[in-house]
Design a protein around this motif. Structure first.
Motif, PDB file in Angstrom:
ATOM      1  N   GLY A 131       0.820  -1.206   0.000  1.00  0.00           N
ATOM      2  CA  GLY A 131       0.000   0.000   0.000  1.00  0.00           C
ATOM      3  C   GLY A 131       0.853   1.253   0.000  1.00  0.00           C
ATOM      4  O   GLY A 131       0.550   2.228  -0.701  1.00  0.00           O
ATOM      5  N   PHE A 132       1.921   1.243   0.789  1.00  0.00           N
ATOM      6  CA  PHE A 132       2.853   2.374   0.823  1.00  0.00           C
ATOM      7  C   PHE A 132       3.428   2.615  -0.569  1.00  0.00           C
ATOM      8  O   PHE A 132       3.436   3.754  -1.063  1.00  0.00           O
ATOM      9  CB  PHE A 132       3.981   2.078   1.812  1.00  0.00           C
ATOM     10  CG  PHE A 132       5.142   3.020   1.723  1.00  0.00           C
ATOM     11  CD1 PHE A 132       5.123   4.227   2.401  1.00  0.00           C
ATOM     12  CD2 PHE A 132       6.267   2.705   0.960  1.00  0.00           C
ATOM     13  CE1 PHE A 132       6.191   5.115   2.317  1.00  0.00           C
ATOM     14  CE2 PHE A 132       7.338   3.584   0.872  1.00  0.00           C
ATOM     15  CZ  PHE A 132       7.300   4.792   1.551  1.00  0.00           C
ATOM     16  N   ALA A 133       3.910   1.559  -1.207  1.00  0.00           N
ATOM     17  CA  ALA A 133       4.544   1.699  -2.519  1.00  0.00           C
ATOM     18  C   ALA A 133       3.560   2.251  -3.548  1.00  0.00           C
ATOM     19  O   ALA A 133       3.903   3.138  -4.341  1.00  0.00           O
ATOM     20  CB  ALA A 133       5.089   0.347  -2.976  1.00  0.00           C
ATOM     21  N   ALA A 134       2.329   1.729  -3.552  1.00  0.00           N
ATOM     22  CA  ALA A 134       1.333   2.182  -4.523  1.00  0.00           C
ATOM     23  C   ALA A 134       1.036   3.669  -4.351  1.00  0.00           C
ATOM     24  O   ALA A 134       0.984   4.429  -5.325  1.00  0.00           O
ATOM     25  CB  ALA A 134       0.053   1.356  -4.376  1.00  0.00           C
ATOM     26  N   ALA A 135       0.852   4.097  -3.114  1.00  0.00           N
ATOM     27  CA  ALA A 135       0.543   5.512  -2.849  1.00  0.00           C
ATOM     28  C   ALA A 135       1.702   6.410  -3.262  1.00  0.00           C
ATOM     29  O   ALA A 135       1.494   7.478  -3.857  1.00  0.00           O
ATOM     30  CB  ALA A 135       0.204   5.702  -1.379  1.00  0.00           C
ATOM     31  N   VAL A 136       2.920   5.999  -2.960  1.00  0.00           N
ATOM     32  CA  VAL A 136       4.088   6.828  -3.257  1.00  0.00           C
ATOM     33  C   VAL A 136       4.321   6.933  -4.764  1.00  0.00           C
ATOM     34  O   VAL A 136       4.656   8.008  -5.278  1.00  0.00           O
ATOM     35  CB  VAL A 136       5.331   6.265  -2.539  1.00  0.00           C
ATOM     36  CG1 VAL A 136       6.597   6.961  -3.019  1.00  0.00           C
ATOM     37  CG2 VAL A 136       5.188   6.444  -1.031  1.00  0.00           C
ATOM     38  N   VAL A 137       4.128   5.840  -5.489  1.00  0.00           N
ATOM     39  CA  VAL A 137       4.259   5.886  -6.950  1.00  0.00           C
ATOM     40  C   VAL A 137       3.239   6.858  -7.538  1.00  0.00           C
ATOM     41  O   VAL A 137       3.571   7.693  -8.399  1.00  0.00           O
ATOM     42  CB  VAL A 137       4.084   4.484  -7.555  1.00  0.00           C
ATOM     43  CG1 VAL A 137       3.915   4.566  -9.077  1.00  0.00           C
ATOM     44  CG2 VAL A 137       5.276   3.597  -7.217  1.00  0.00           C
ATOM     45  N   ALA A 138       1.995   6.763  -7.090  1.00  0.00           N
ATOM     46  CA  ALA A 138       0.956   7.660  -7.595  1.00  0.00           C
ATOM     47  C   ALA A 138       1.285   9.116  -7.276  1.00  0.00           C
ATOM     48  O   ALA A 138       1.153  10.002  -8.136  1.00  0.00           O
ATOM     49  CB  ALA A 138      -0.399   7.279  -7.001  1.00  0.00           C
ATOM     50  N   LEU A 139       1.723   9.387  -6.053  1.00  0.00           N
ATOM     51  CA  LEU A 139       2.056  10.756  -5.658  1.00  0.00           C
ATOM     52  C   LEU A 139       3.214  11.306  -6.491  1.00  0.00           C
ATOM     53  O   LEU A 139       3.189  12.480  -6.902  1.00  0.00           O
ATOM     54  CB  LEU A 139       2.413  10.796  -4.173  1.00  0.00           C
ATOM     55  CG  LEU A 139       1.226  10.726  -3.210  1.00  0.00           C
ATOM     56  CD1 LEU A 139       1.700  10.411  -1.793  1.00  0.00           C
ATOM     57  CD2 LEU A 139       0.456  12.040  -3.220  1.00  0.00           C
ATOM     58  N   ALA A 140       4.222  10.493  -6.739  1.00  0.00           N
ATOM     59  CA  ALA A 140       5.375  10.947  -7.517  1.00  0.00           C
ATOM     60  C   ALA A 140       4.953  11.373  -8.917  1.00  0.00           C
ATOM     61  O   ALA A 140       5.357  12.444  -9.412  1.00  0.00           O
ATOM     62  CB  ALA A 140       6.427   9.833  -7.592  1.00  0.00           C
ATOM     63  N   MET A 141       4.120  10.578  -9.572  1.00  0.00           N
ATOM     64  CA  MET A 141       3.730  10.875 -10.941  1.00  0.00           C
ATOM     65  C   MET A 141       2.758  12.053 -11.011  1.00  0.00           C
ATOM     66  O   MET A 141       2.835  12.888 -11.916  1.00  0.00           O
ATOM     67  CB  MET A 141       3.111   9.632 -11.587  1.00  0.00           C
ATOM     68  CG  MET A 141       4.025   8.413 -11.611  1.00  0.00           C
ATOM     69  SD  MET A 141       5.702   8.751 -12.219  1.00  0.00           S
ATOM     70  CE  MET A 141       5.363   9.332 -13.870  1.00  0.00           C
ATOM     71  N   ILE A 142       1.838  12.139 -10.051  1.00  0.00           N
ATOM     72  CA  ILE A 142       0.906  13.267 -10.040  1.00  0.00           C
ATOM     73  C   ILE A 142       1.656  14.574  -9.827  1.00  0.00           C
ATOM     74  O   ILE A 142       1.393  15.584 -10.494  1.00  0.00           O
ATOM     75  CB  ILE A 142      -0.171  13.067  -8.946  1.00  0.00           C
ATOM     76  CG1 ILE A 142      -1.122  11.933  -9.331  1.00  0.00           C
ATOM     77  CG2 ILE A 142      -0.973  14.354  -8.730  1.00  0.00           C
ATOM     78  CD1 ILE A 142      -2.119  11.571  -8.240  1.00  0.00           C
TER      79      ILE A 142
END
Length: 281
Positions: A131-142
């Motif tokens: 869950g941490f990884a998914a959220a961080v990937v999304a935040l980085a790209m946004i």
């Protein structure tokens, strides 16, 4: 047998990560659009204006489609990684090239989920880090696309880190997690105001404070210095490279969030101490 079982569990999580990565591509594109529409609606309401009802647009509807010709994607055109390969990286209807970033997001998420399964096994800790990884990937790209770090992602990530620490899922004590969140937010908040008072300009957004606080919650206060050092070094290298290649956006601004996110994912895989060794400290 143990390695076989470990590999199977990690592979299953990796497949789940590919599916989640496909959904993250939707989140990365649609969430900023949804937030923009909400802000416009709130402004119109404050001004007493009436807005016409718009077609439903959220993370679930409408179906994914080609942004050029509007061709709705069938299920076999939406299969992580495989669809991009079978379609040869272009829309099946209008032949418009599909950005390579879509399969890269899917692959990166799948790889991070696989690592979580390999490192922690199929248990609650692995799911927490997924869950941490998914959220961080999304935040980085946004943030890279829009220079926004939405509260809809940063705040749940922060609270999830505190809860995970309380449940002993991250091997970080609750006190360390709490002070990590406090230290992460306050450190960048102080830098922000020092820079603004000295120059009259804003050097970063409040979303950066919240993301750094979330990383502090997940890794503890001891990890704050390694993470901020790595983020700063990566940001400086990328910024210099983009300047010489004339790749800087208007105003020469580069969002800091993607580099914080990259340092956070590095800390997840290698550990904060490894970051210091990499930087020669």
């Amino acid at each position: 047998m143990m390695l076989l079982s470990q590999g199977l569990e990690a592979s299953l999580l990796g497949l789940l990560g590919l599916l989640i990565g496909s959904f993250l591509n939707v989140v990365i594109y649609r969430l900023p659009v949804i937030l923009e529409a909400q802000w416009q609606a709130e402004c119109a309401e404050l001004q007493g204006k009436t807005q016409l009802d718009a077609p439903a647009f959220n993370l679930m509807v409408p179906r994914s489609r080609c942004q050029k010709c509007g061709h709705p994607l069938s299920w076999y055109e939406n299969t992580p990684l495989l669809s991009y390969i079978m379609l040869r990286g272009q829309c099946s209807h209008c032949k418009t090239p599909i950005s390579l970033r879509y399969p890269l997001v899917e692959f990166a998420t799948g790889a991070l989920f696989f690592y979580s399964g390999w490192q922690w096994g199929a248990n609650a800790s692995a799911l927490a880090w997924c869950g941490f990884a998914a959220a961080v990937v999304a935040l980085a790209m946004i943030d890279w696309d829009t220079t926004l770090l939405p509260d809809a992602l940063t705040l749940p990530l922060l609270w999830a880190g505190l809860v995970a620490a309380a449940l002993n899922l991250t091997h970080v004590g609750l006190a360390e997690s709490l002070w990590g969140a406090v230290g992460g937010y306050m450190s960048l908040w102080l830098v922000y105001w020092a820079f603004k008072l000295a120059t009259g300009k804003e050097g970063m957004g409040f979303g950066d404070f919240k993301l750094f606080a979330a990383l502090g919650a997940w890794f503890g206060w001891q990890a704050l210095i390694p993470i901020i050092l790595m983020a700063s070094v990566i940001g400086a290298v990328v910024g210099i490279a983009m300047k010489f290649s004339s790749g800087l956006r208007e105003g020469g601004y580069i969002p800091f969030g993607p580099f914080l996110a990259g340092a956070g994912l590095t800390a997840m895989v290698a550990g904060p101490n490894a970051i210091l060794k990499t930087l020669g400290l």
